[in-house]
Scaffold this active site. Sequence first.
Site, PDB file in Angstrom:
ATOM      1  N   GLU A 164     -30.090  28.813  11.415  1.00  0.00           N
ATOM      2  CA  GLU A 164     -29.145  28.632  10.316  1.00  0.00           C
ATOM      3  C   GLU A 164     -28.479  29.936   9.870  1.00  0.00           C
ATOM      4  OE1 GLU A 164     -30.933  26.382   7.148  1.00  0.00           O
ATOM      5  OE2 GLU A 164     -30.953  24.544   8.328  1.00  0.00           O
ATOM      6  N   GLU A 358     -33.832  20.378  13.131  1.00  0.00           N
ATOM      7  CA  GLU A 358     -34.398  20.117  11.807  1.00  0.00           C
ATOM      8  C   GLU A 358     -33.720  18.899  11.215  1.00  0.00           C
ATOM      9  OE1 GLU A 358     -34.403  23.220   8.855  1.00  0.00           O
ATOM     10  OE2 GLU A 358     -35.035  24.750  10.277  1.00  0.00           O
TER      11      GLU A 358
END
Length: 469
Positions: A164, A358
């Site tokens: 991320e 995720e």
Amino acid sequence: MRTFPEHFKWGAASSSYQIEGAAQADGKGMSVWDMMCQWPGKIYGGETGDDACEHYYRYREDVAEMKTIGLETYRFSVSWPRVLPDGIGKVNAKGLEFYDRLVDCLLEADIEPWVTLFHWDYPLALYQKGGWLNRDSVDWFGEYASVIGEALGDRVSHWMTLNEPQCFMGNGHLWGSHAPGDKLPMPLALKAMHHALMAHGNGVLALRKHCELKPKIGWAPNCSAAIPVSESAEDVETARKDFFKVSSGTFFNNSLWSDPVYLGRYPEEAAEVFGADWPDFDDGDMTLIAQPLDFIGYNCYSGYLIKASPNGGSESIAAVPGEPVGTLDWLKVMPDSLYWASRMFAERYGPKPIYITENGLCNTDWVSSDGAVHDPQRIDYISSYLQGVKRAVSEGIDVSGYFYWSIFDNFEWAEGYRSRFGLVHVDFGTQKRTLKDSAWWYRNLIQTNGESLDVKEYDVNLLVADPVR
């Protein structure tokens, strides 16, 4: 509808700072999160990751819990300052030995380790040398990747470089809500972004050079899915444009990060959108960034509805009061998110296998008076989102795996411990682990390779006793 392919990987994920604890044990260096957790008012309740889940000490117990759930894969990250206390230079043998033991323990349990090199715990010593603003960060990350590849690459075959980057750059360097707490002017923030992307490419090169097993490498950017309000050609195209558009003042742009990695160039509109803030980049930099990857990874929890407007533009659909959300208000429950995100990534960057690295729900879970942790909302969330994955597979999109976030309740960054994502409940006072109802449901899902997804009624007590019902 086509079911999940036989090669589909069922897993769960974690990150080093969020579960390991042992923040200053055995020669570990400080990270920027160790620093930020000492600042008054920055973390909810003044909480820290100093102890977290004590996974550093309890990893064998934790792997046993994973085996009980039946995980086929486990995605974890390495703490850069635990292995290299100064970020570069001398290796901390005890820190490296921890990951060596963890990998062996996972393999003994028939759980495939997937390693993420960087999940936000940047070495404080390197931050004090300029961090991502320093072009040397590209070489620093390459050195770190070489150490980890050399140590674990004889047993680990699946890797991710950065987790991320939109978050650790946007929240950490632009808005200051995450470590290291910087609020950089946009030209400097874009410079740091570019260096992080170059570091990703250098990490790929290092892994390919130093891993004994042929590595399969990707990364894990995050996204919020653009969901068309209808499946008309106009609405779908509007959603696609919005999903990949470049917006000023933010790093939450999918194409800004993924185009350089997969296509070898920044989006054409980036220079126009950022204007005078947009730096000049060398062609050689782009060659480094665009090292070939083996799969497309992405993290996705939520989405937003959008439709074509009569004038040819786009119109976002306002939220309805009381719509379902997680305990963190950014997590709006949008079941079609994984379908549309997978489809759009595949259309722009395929053909490559896609892994959802995720996805999960934060909730207020507790141990009930019967000793169990009942979390029906999480089961419904996973089930509804995976229906979108099933649809994507049925349409020929190569979605090859799913990692639930997270395996354990953990330290949720600036939010402390109040929001729980885990399949396993953690009592942070006693460190007792309790498998939630969702863990038993997920075990059944894994053992049936997703076939139980369409079972609308279930008895968790029966799943505990007979997990392949």
